[in-house]
Design a protein around this motif. Structure first.
Motif, mmCIF file in Angstrom:
data_model
loop_
_atom_site.group_PDB
_atom_site.id
_atom_site.type_symbol
_atom_site.label_atom_id
_atom_site.label_comp_id
_atom_site.label_asym_id
_atom_site.label_seq_id
_atom_site.Cartn_x
_atom_site.Cartn_y
_atom_site.Cartn_z
ATOM 1 N N TRP A 51 -3.477 -0.941 -5.223
ATOM 2 C CA TRP A 51 -4.885 -0.571 -5.403
ATOM 3 C C TRP A 51 -5.535 -0.241 -4.059
ATOM 4 C CZ3 TRP A 51 -7.740 0.920 -9.344
ATOM 5 C CH2 TRP A 51 -9.135 0.918 -9.232
ATOM 6 N N ARG A 52 -5.228 -1.050 -3.041
ATOM 7 C CA ARG A 52 -5.761 -0.781 -1.712
ATOM 8 C C ARG A 52 -5.247 0.556 -1.182
ATOM 9 N NH1 ARG A 52 -8.040 -4.499 1.486
ATOM 10 N NH2 ARG A 52 -6.753 -4.125 3.342
ATOM 11 N N MET B 106 -8.445 7.834 -1.440
ATOM 12 C CA MET B 106 -9.754 8.376 -1.814
ATOM 13 C C MET B 106 -10.623 8.550 -0.568
ATOM 14 S SD MET B 106 -10.657 8.798 -5.213
ATOM 15 C CE MET B 106 -12.289 8.078 -5.505
ATOM 16 N N ALA B 107 -10.623 7.538 0.303
ATOM 17 C CA ALA B 107 -11.438 7.593 1.515
ATOM 18 C C ALA B 107 -10.934 8.665 2.483
ATOM 19 C CB ALA B 107 -11.436 6.226 2.201
ATOM 20 N N PHE B 108 -9.619 8.879 2.515
ATOM 21 C CA PHE B 108 -9.051 9.889 3.415
ATOM 22 C C PHE B 108 -9.341 11.315 2.956
ATOM 23 C CE2 PHE B 108 -5.285 6.750 4.098
ATOM 24 C CZ PHE B 108 -6.093 5.921 4.853
ATOM 25 N N GLY B 109 -9.717 11.470 1.671
ATOM 26 C CA GLY B 109 -9.883 12.805 1.112
ATOM 27 C C GLY B 109 -8.596 13.383 0.555
ATOM 28 N N LYS C 115 0.835 -1.203 0.000
ATOM 29 C CA LYS C 115 0.000 0.000 0.000
ATOM 30 C C LYS C 115 0.866 1.246 0.000
ATOM 31 C CE LYS C 115 -2.589 -0.378 3.677
ATOM 32 N NZ LYS C 115 -3.705 -0.147 4.619
ATOM 33 N N THR C 116 2.009 1.166 0.658
ATOM 34 C CA THR C 116 2.874 2.344 0.790
ATOM 35 C C THR C 116 3.457 2.785 -0.547
ATOM 36 O OG1 THR C 116 4.794 0.963 1.382
ATOM 37 C CG2 THR C 116 3.415 1.783 3.179
ATOM 38 N N GLY D 17 0.474 -10.839 -8.748
ATOM 39 C CA GLY D 17 -0.355 -9.655 -8.558
ATOM 40 C C GLY D 17 -0.419 -9.108 -7.146
ATOM 41 N N ASP D 18 0.536 -9.476 -6.286
ATOM 42 C CA ASP D 18 0.514 -8.964 -4.911
ATOM 43 C C ASP D 18 0.626 -7.439 -4.874
ATOM 44 O OD1 ASP D 18 0.389 -11.551 -3.848
ATOM 45 O OD2 ASP D 18 2.568 -11.721 -3.739
ATOM 46 N N ALA D 19 1.566 -6.893 -5.632
ATOM 47 C CA ALA D 19 1.756 -5.448 -5.619
ATOM 48 C C ALA D 19 0.595 -4.721 -6.299
ATOM 49 C CB ALA D 19 3.083 -5.068 -6.278
ATOM 50 N N LEU D 20 0.015 -5.347 -7.314
ATOM 51 C CA LEU D 20 -1.186 -4.766 -7.935
ATOM 52 C C LEU D 20 -2.284 -4.571 -6.891
ATOM 53 C CD1 LEU D 20 -1.962 -6.554 -11.337
ATOM 54 C CD2 LEU D 20 -1.634 -4.121 -11.003
ATOM 55 N N LEU D 21 -2.532 -5.617 -6.124
ATOM 56 C CA LEU D 21 -3.568 -5.545 -5.095
ATOM 57 C C LEU D 21 -3.193 -4.547 -4.013
ATOM 58 C CD1 LEU D 21 -6.108 -6.512 -3.614
ATOM 59 C CD2 LEU D 21 -4.758 -8.431 -2.717
#
Length: 420
Positions: free
Chosen positions: A253-254, A260-263, A221-222, A246-250
């Motif tokens: 994306w997270r 987006m949720a944080f604004g 995520k970082t 696809g670990d880094a893809l996932l």
């Protein structure tokens, strides 16, 4: 640290306890084997302030968004990698804003350090006794290094044909490395150690593969957080990744979903999987949920992304992002390895160059617009597998001690000017 509630299937949203990290989703298994992701308390994704200059550096700059507290973390200084503007390569492909996230500068010289940091940190916190990994190189080296830092034994199951320098690196960190005759055998041996001995897996260990340890994937995520912050809190239009499972893809994306949720941001990127044998692309074309096991038509120079069958998690992220999967071949990867080294000063492993091959293909067909902002992930250093590069370089030019004879050879080779 974020409060972990448990794990959740990425396909059907079925919930499992946090100690279910060594399993796939049993509810989905009859249809499509699916990996699990970490579920946090809902307060995680509420509006929050962006990190400031005093928030720390590297991966732990975003420690309050991760499943392990920094004080409990096993760290070697991972994260905070440079985002390079590829000016020469941008001219070559006709994309004005082309960037590369340079993960070669991590402690073991690959992006796998982010996964290993989180996975080993979670293992140590849980009281695990042994770290185990199945790896062709980068994941095993990272697991070995972080296990060493944690004071934990590490066993890596690999297979014959893995690049020698990476085996040396794993063993240098103290890991016990076992090479099996056939590639799938490593999962059989590793699954036995997980189920019978309780060893803590950082990587896939059963087939068909669903992905790596869910806690480890959170480290990726970082990558998204850093890219957006490095772009002045702007989301790129496209993220291009070399993809095996696809670990880094996932994980990325997270991270984008979080922001987006944080604004912090107001859009999501489109994700591209650069793959060797085309499994994810085939599933996209057929509209299926399970990437097929593709024929191995050739031996790839990019061993780290050389899986013939992709995962649901990779397919899901490409599909949800309205992205695309691109097949890449040996000649193009080696050509782009040379371009990056000679024109950008970035020497990467062949798999890392797969992202630029995908950029070139997508730009040539008009899928990428000239004004798009594109970020390609450079996953690991070229020193992980220098033999692949050396094969294309020919014999080293050698000159005698006699200066006049040497100068003649150097003029003939074009190194010295011919008019002197």
């Amino acid at each position: 640290m974020a409060a972990v509630l448990g794990l959740q299937c990425i396909r059907c949203d079925a919930r499992y306890p946090a100690d279910h990290y060594a399993h796939d989703c049993s509810a989905c298994r009859p249809v499509a084997r699916s990996n699990l992701t970490v579920v946090y308390d809902e307060s995680l994704r509420r509006h929050r302030s962006k990190p400031t200059s005093g928030s720390g550096n590297g991966l732990w700059r975003y420690g309050d968004l991760l499943p392990v507290a920094e004080i409990d973390g096993v760290s070697l200084g991972e994260g905070g990698s440079r985002l390079h503007r590829l000016s020469h390569s941008a001219e070559r492909v006709g994309i004005r804003n082309l960037f590369a996230k340079d993960e070669t500068r991590n402690p073991t010289w690959s992006f796998k350090d982010r996964l290993a940091c989180m996975a080993v940190s979670a293992a140590k916190k849980a009281g695990a006794k042994v770290i185990v990994s199945s790896s062709s190189g980068n994941a095993g080296a990272a697991a070995a290094a972080y296990a060493a830092k944690a004071g934990m034994p590490c066993v890596v199951f690999t297979f014959k044909g893995t690049a020698g320098p990476m085996l040396t690196q794993m063993r240098g960190y103290g890991a016990k490395v076992v090479a099996v005759e056939e590639k799938p055998d490593r999962w059989r041996f590793m699954e036995h150690t997980v189920r019978e001995f309780g060893w803590f897996p950082t990587s896939p260990f059963f087939g068909p593969v669903v992905g790596s340890n869910p806690f480890g994937i959170e480290g990726y995520k970082t990558l998204a957080y850093e890219v957006v912050e490095q772009l002045g809190w702007q989301v790129p239009d496209w993220c291009i990744l070399p993809v095996c499972y696809g670990d880094a893809l996932l994980g990325m994306w997270r991270g984008f979903e979080d922001m987006m949720a944080f604004g912090w941001t107001d859009k999501m990127p489109r994700m591209v999987a650069a793959e060797v044998y085309g499994s994810v692309g085939e599933a996209l074309s057929n509209g299926t949920d399970t990437p097929p096991d593709m024929p191995k038509a050739f031996d790839t120079v990019a061993v780290s992304i050389g899986a013939t069958q992709g995962t649901y998690q990779a397919l899901d992220i490409v599909r949800r992002s309205k992205g695309v999967a691109v097949k890449v071949g040996n000649d193009d990867m080696m050509r782009w390895q040379q371009i990056l080294a000679s024109s950008e000063g970035l020497y990467v492993e062949p798999a890392s160059a797969a992202g630029l091959v995908a950029v070139e293909q997508l730009a040539s067909t008009g899928r990428l617009a000239a004004a798009d902002t594109v970020v390609s992930l450079l996953t690991a250093s070229g020193l992980k597998d220098p033999a692949a590069t050396a094969k294309l370089q020919g014999e080293l030019l050698t000159v005698p001690s006699d200066f006049d004879k040497a100068a003649g050879i150097l003029r003939a080779s074009g190194i010295f000017p011919s008019d002197r």
